[in-house]
Design an enzyme around this catalytic site. Structure first.
Site, PDB file in Angstrom:
ATOM      1  N   ASP A  37     -61.230  46.996  15.621  1.00 57.79           N
ATOM      2  CA  ASP A  37     -60.179  45.982  15.623  1.00 57.79           C
ATOM      3  C   ASP A  37     -60.274  45.204  14.304  1.00 57.79           C
ATOM      4  O   ASP A  37     -61.296  45.274  13.608  1.00 57.79           O
ATOM      5  CB  ASP A  37     -60.407  45.078  16.844  1.00 57.79           C
ATOM      6  CG  ASP A  37     -59.580  43.817  16.811  1.00 57.79           C
ATOM      7  OD1 ASP A  37     -58.356  43.922  16.594  1.00 57.79           O
ATOM      8  OD2 ASP A  37     -60.152  42.726  17.006  1.00 57.79           O
ATOM      9  N   PHE A  38     -59.228  44.466  13.949  1.00 57.11           N
ATOM     10  CA  PHE A  38     -59.275  43.723  12.675  1.00 57.11           C
ATOM     11  C   PHE A  38     -59.637  42.240  12.878  1.00 57.11           C
ATOM     12  O   PHE A  38     -60.755  41.828  12.616  1.00 57.11           O
ATOM     13  CB  PHE A  38     -57.944  43.875  11.915  1.00 57.11           C
ATOM     14  CG  PHE A  38     -57.955  43.163  10.591  1.00 57.11           C
ATOM     15  CD1 PHE A  38     -58.697  43.665   9.530  1.00 57.11           C
ATOM     16  CD2 PHE A  38     -57.256  41.975  10.410  1.00 57.11           C
ATOM     17  CE1 PHE A  38     -58.750  42.991   8.309  1.00 57.11           C
ATOM     18  CE2 PHE A  38     -57.296  41.300   9.190  1.00 57.11           C
ATOM     19  CZ  PHE A  38     -58.037  41.817   8.143  1.00 57.11           C
ATOM     20  N   ASP A  39     -58.672  41.447  13.407  1.00 56.45           N
ATOM     21  CA  ASP A  39     -58.910  39.998  13.526  1.00 56.45           C
ATOM     22  C   ASP A  39     -60.014  39.704  14.534  1.00 56.45           C
ATOM     23  O   ASP A  39     -59.964  40.172  15.667  1.00 56.45           O
ATOM     24  CB  ASP A  39     -57.628  39.285  13.973  1.00 56.45           C
ATOM     25  CG  ASP A  39     -56.563  39.298  12.900  1.00 56.45           C
ATOM     26  OD1 ASP A  39     -56.532  38.362  12.098  1.00 56.45           O
ATOM     27  OD2 ASP A  39     -55.773  40.266  12.857  1.00 56.45           O
ATOM     28  N   ASP A 219     -62.542  42.173  19.861  1.00 55.85           N
ATOM     29  CA  ASP A 219     -62.898  40.832  20.350  1.00 55.85           C
ATOM     30  C   ASP A 219     -61.913  40.239  21.350  1.00 55.85           C
ATOM     31  O   ASP A 219     -62.193  39.212  21.957  1.00 55.85           O
ATOM     32  CB  ASP A 219     -62.987  39.849  19.171  1.00 55.85           C
ATOM     33  CG  ASP A 219     -61.612  39.504  18.635  1.00 55.85           C
ATOM     34  OD1 ASP A 219     -60.866  40.449  18.296  1.00 55.85           O
ATOM     35  OD2 ASP A 219     -61.266  38.314  18.584  1.00 55.85           O
TER      36      ASP A 219
HETATM   37 MG   LIG Z   1     -59.091  40.982  17.396  1.00 53.20          MG
END
Ligand SMILES: [Mg+2]
Length: 269
Positions: A37-39, A219
């Site tokens: 995932d990124f953020d 997250d």
């Molecule tokens: Mg995220």
């Protein structure tokens, strides 16, 4: 959706760092696939979503990982946006929760049913903007196949009102649905497609072997679709998101994400 996993409290999950050997014991002779995932996983969560940035150190780690593991970045951000931020052109990317996917050598795949829903977004965007005008601090992020309404800047006591207004508008549009994230409402096509299905699709692209083992690091609530849905997958939750989780392990924060990546690099060196 398969319900073969049990939900747990994030704090009850074993540490991915302390149990690293247990994790790699599941890696076979074939390449394990990595989905990131990124953020909140590669880049810290920031007050304004537009300020999110990956550190040089993290970018370097992802680049090294991509040389050793088939790897894709999976994000709720639009494809062009997440590609630009990660800025590693040779990776696979799934943007807008997987409605748009790209990869090296011109690989590109848009979800065909989602393409048909684009005009609905053109219709509801001005409508929602007008209705949310009275609430200070909402921030629209229009992507190709989804739309995010960020409300991190909205006063606590008005945040529920944002949800109510969005729900009322969406009542009239069965083509789209909404999902909640960290101080964000994601409006997306009402198609049974999510990060988990995107990962299952990418697994067929990244590996010749059927149902290859994958590790997914994420997250937020939308990553739960990958934790729950992906078969033969190891889910690693970064921090917590206020709900129960289908992940198998956890790391505390981005610092521990980096440590986990370093361990993976050592393992494969
Ligand atoms: Mg995220």
């Amino acid at each position: 959706m398969t319900k073969n996993k049990l939900e747990k409290q994030p704090t009850d999950l074993p540490s991915a760092l302390e149990n690293f050997q247990k994790i790699t014991a599941r890696f076979g002779s074939e390449d394990t696939l990595l989905f990131l995932d990124f953020d909140g996983t590669l880049a810290p969560i920031v007050e304004h979503h537009d300020d999110a940035a990956i550190s040089e150190e993290m970018r370097g780690l992802v680049q090294e990982l991509s040389k050793r593991f088939p790897l894709a970045v999976v994000s709720g951000r639009g494809l062009a946006d997440v590609r630009k931020r990660v800025n590693l052109p040779d990776l696979f990317y799934a943007g807008s929760h997987g409605f748009e996917i790209s990869g090296p050598n011109g690989f590109a795949k848009d979800h065909e049913e989602a393409v048909k829903v684009i005009p609905v977004f053109d219709e509801i965007e001005p409508l929602l903007k007008r209705k949310l005008k009275e609430i200070a601090g909402t921030d629209f992020e229009r992507k190709k196949f989804t739309m995010a309404i960020h409300y991190r800047q909205v006063k606590q006591e008005e945040q529920e009102k944002v949800h109510n207004i969005v729900s009322a508008v969406l009542n009239d549009y069965s083509e789209v649905t909404k999902a909640d994230g960290k101080k964000v409402i994601e409006i997306r096509p009402a198609i049974d497609w999510h990060k988990g299905r995107a990962v299952e699709f990418l697994k067929t692209v990244l590996s010749k072997k059927e149902n290859q083992l994958s590790v997914y690091v994420g997250d937020d609530v939308t990553d739960e679709d990958a934790f729950e849905y992906v078969k033969n997958g190891i889910g690693i939750l970064v921090g917590e998101h206020g709900r129960q989780t289908y992940a198998d392990y956890r790391v505390e924060d981005l610092k521990e994400v980096k440590l986990f990546f370093q361990k993976l690099l050592q393992y494969k060196s």
